[in-house]
Design an enzyme around this catalytic site. Structure first.
Site, PDB file in Angstrom:
ATOM      1  N   LYS A   1     -12.949 -45.890  36.261  1.00 59.54           N
ATOM      2  CA  LYS A   1     -11.817 -46.093  36.802  1.00 59.54           C
ATOM      3  C   LYS A   1     -10.855 -46.985  36.451  1.00 59.54           C
ATOM      4  CE  LYS A   1     -13.034 -49.599  40.245  1.00 59.54           C
ATOM      5  NZ  LYS A   1     -14.296 -50.038  39.452  1.00 59.54           N
TER       6      LYS A   1
ATOM      7  N   LYS B   1     -14.965 -58.423  28.101  1.00 59.96           N
ATOM      8  CA  LYS B   1     -14.267 -58.997  29.294  1.00 59.96           C
ATOM      9  C   LYS B   1     -13.425 -60.144  29.033  1.00 59.96           C
ATOM     10  CE  LYS B   1     -17.327 -57.267  32.935  1.00 59.96           C
ATOM     11  NZ  LYS B   1     -18.286 -57.906  34.178  1.00 59.96           N
TER      12      LYS B   1
ATOM     13  N   LYS C   1     -16.838 -43.213  28.172  1.00 64.91           N
ATOM     14  CA  LYS C   1     -17.452 -43.327  29.419  1.00 64.91           C
ATOM     15  C   LYS C   1     -16.375 -43.161  30.646  1.00 64.91           C
ATOM     16  CE  LYS C   1     -20.287 -46.352  32.281  1.00 64.91           C
ATOM     17  NZ  LYS C   1     -21.158 -47.570  32.491  1.00 64.91           N
TER      18      LYS C   1
END
Ligand code: TRP
Length: 332
Positions: A200, A114, A197
């Site tokens: 969105k 992140k 995976k």
């Protein structure tokens, strides 16, 4: 009274949910909710570890709550609440911050991933200590099991380490929770790259199905789903695209992969994709209707999250009181 094991899980309110969130997590929670003393949380405090527009956060929080309920989470049966409504999360989070080491937080792969996405001067201390807040979420309720995806395994490990450290230092206080990670087929993969995976945030919209997608969109995305040139519906790792479609179909229909494979014996991918799309459309329709209904009835949602916070508060305060006493805070 019959003792049920406690489960705790949560999702961040960060926009629309995918079919992967629904089939991989929510549908599973629904299955578990009666068997366990269940806490399901909208973790809005985790969401602000990266920049968020206030109005988006507000909307996403209510939408996520509506998604939980529309997917079958029964607010009368479980404790369904919004994290920031129970201040004990922040309070225990602080205490746990003070027994967690920089070194162990630096090893968190999710933090590394992140923070790569943020400007280096925009990486907050909150993002760094995210796993400590997550540990507080879980430990406050003395959870036995935490149903999460494989990507959260490392966060569960640090939660266990922190809990054990506290117990060692101050005497037994926290239940050491176990991860509860569903096996094969739990993870729904991208329709465009079945080795990663479904997400969105993928730049290719055809790679994910959103819970809110209308039937035409669902059909279009499944038509374009990447398969292979083998042309036979079978369940193996050489055909990850087809395998993913079988997993989706299996989760919705309740049929095993083997049953699905034999039903498509001698048939091509086109028919199979159409049937998967239809199953998904039928599964999503009542959920979409319920979400619309709930979001038009904010008073009802409010009743639910207020009642949830009240229930959660009782359990959380009990743990926090013990913690404060053990570390030497003066009771007031
Ligand atoms: N980190 C989790 C995720 O991104 C969300 C989360 C926060 C969570 N607190 C939790 C999950 C406690 C399980 C238990 O998916």
């Amino acid at each position: 009274m019959e003792y049920k094991k406690v489960i705790f899980s949560g999702m961040q309110p960060s926009g629309f949910l995918t079919l992967g969130n629904y089939l991989g997590a929510l549908k599973n929670w629904v299955k578990l909710q009666n068997e366990y003393d269940s806490y399901f949380c909208v973790v809005d405090m985790h969401a602000i570890t990266v920049p968020k527009e206030p109005k988006d956060l507000r909307r996403n929080t209510l939408e996520l709550l509506a998604n939980y309920i529309a997917s079958g989470i029964n607010p009368d049966e479980v404790t369904l609440f919004i994290q920031s409504h129970v201040s004990a999360h922040a309070e225990l989070g602080w205490v746990l911050n003070c027994i967690t080491y920089n070194g162990e937080l630096s090893r968190m792969t999710q933090f590394k991933d992140k923070s790569k996405k943020q400007e280096s001067n925009a990486i907050t201390a909150g993002l760094f200590t995210y796993p400590v807040l997550m540990a507080a979420d879980i430990l406050l309720y003395q959870a036995d099991l935490v149903p999460v995806g494989e990507d959260q395994r490392q966060h569960l490990e640090i939660t266990r380490d922190i809990a054990a450290r506290f117990n060692n230092r101050y005497s037994d206080t926290f239940k050491i929770p176990d991860p509860f990670i569903a096996k094969e087929g739990a993870k729904i993969m991208s329709l465009q790259d079945p080795t990663s995976k479904m997400s969105k945030s993928d730049s290719n919209e055809n790679s994910f199905i959103l819970i809110k997608d209308d039937p035409d969109t669902v059909i279009r995305k499944f038509k374009r789903a990447v398969t292979d040139s083998i042309g036979v519906v079978s369940y193996n790792d050489e055909q990850p695209g087809v395998k993913n479609l079988i997993n989706i179909y299996s989760k919705i229909s309740g049929k095993t992969p083997d049953e699905i494979v034999s039903a498509y014996d001698g048939k091509g991918y086109a028919q199979f994709k159409e049937d998967v799309a239809e199953a998904v459309i039928n599964e999503l329709k009542p959920i979409q209707e319920k979400i619309d209904y709930l979001l038009k009835n904010k008073d009802y949602l409010e009743k639910i999250y207020l009642a949830g916070a009240q229930k959660a508060e009782i359990a959380a305060r009990k743990t926090l009181r013990k913690v404060y006493k053990k570390i030497g805070f003066i009771p007031k």
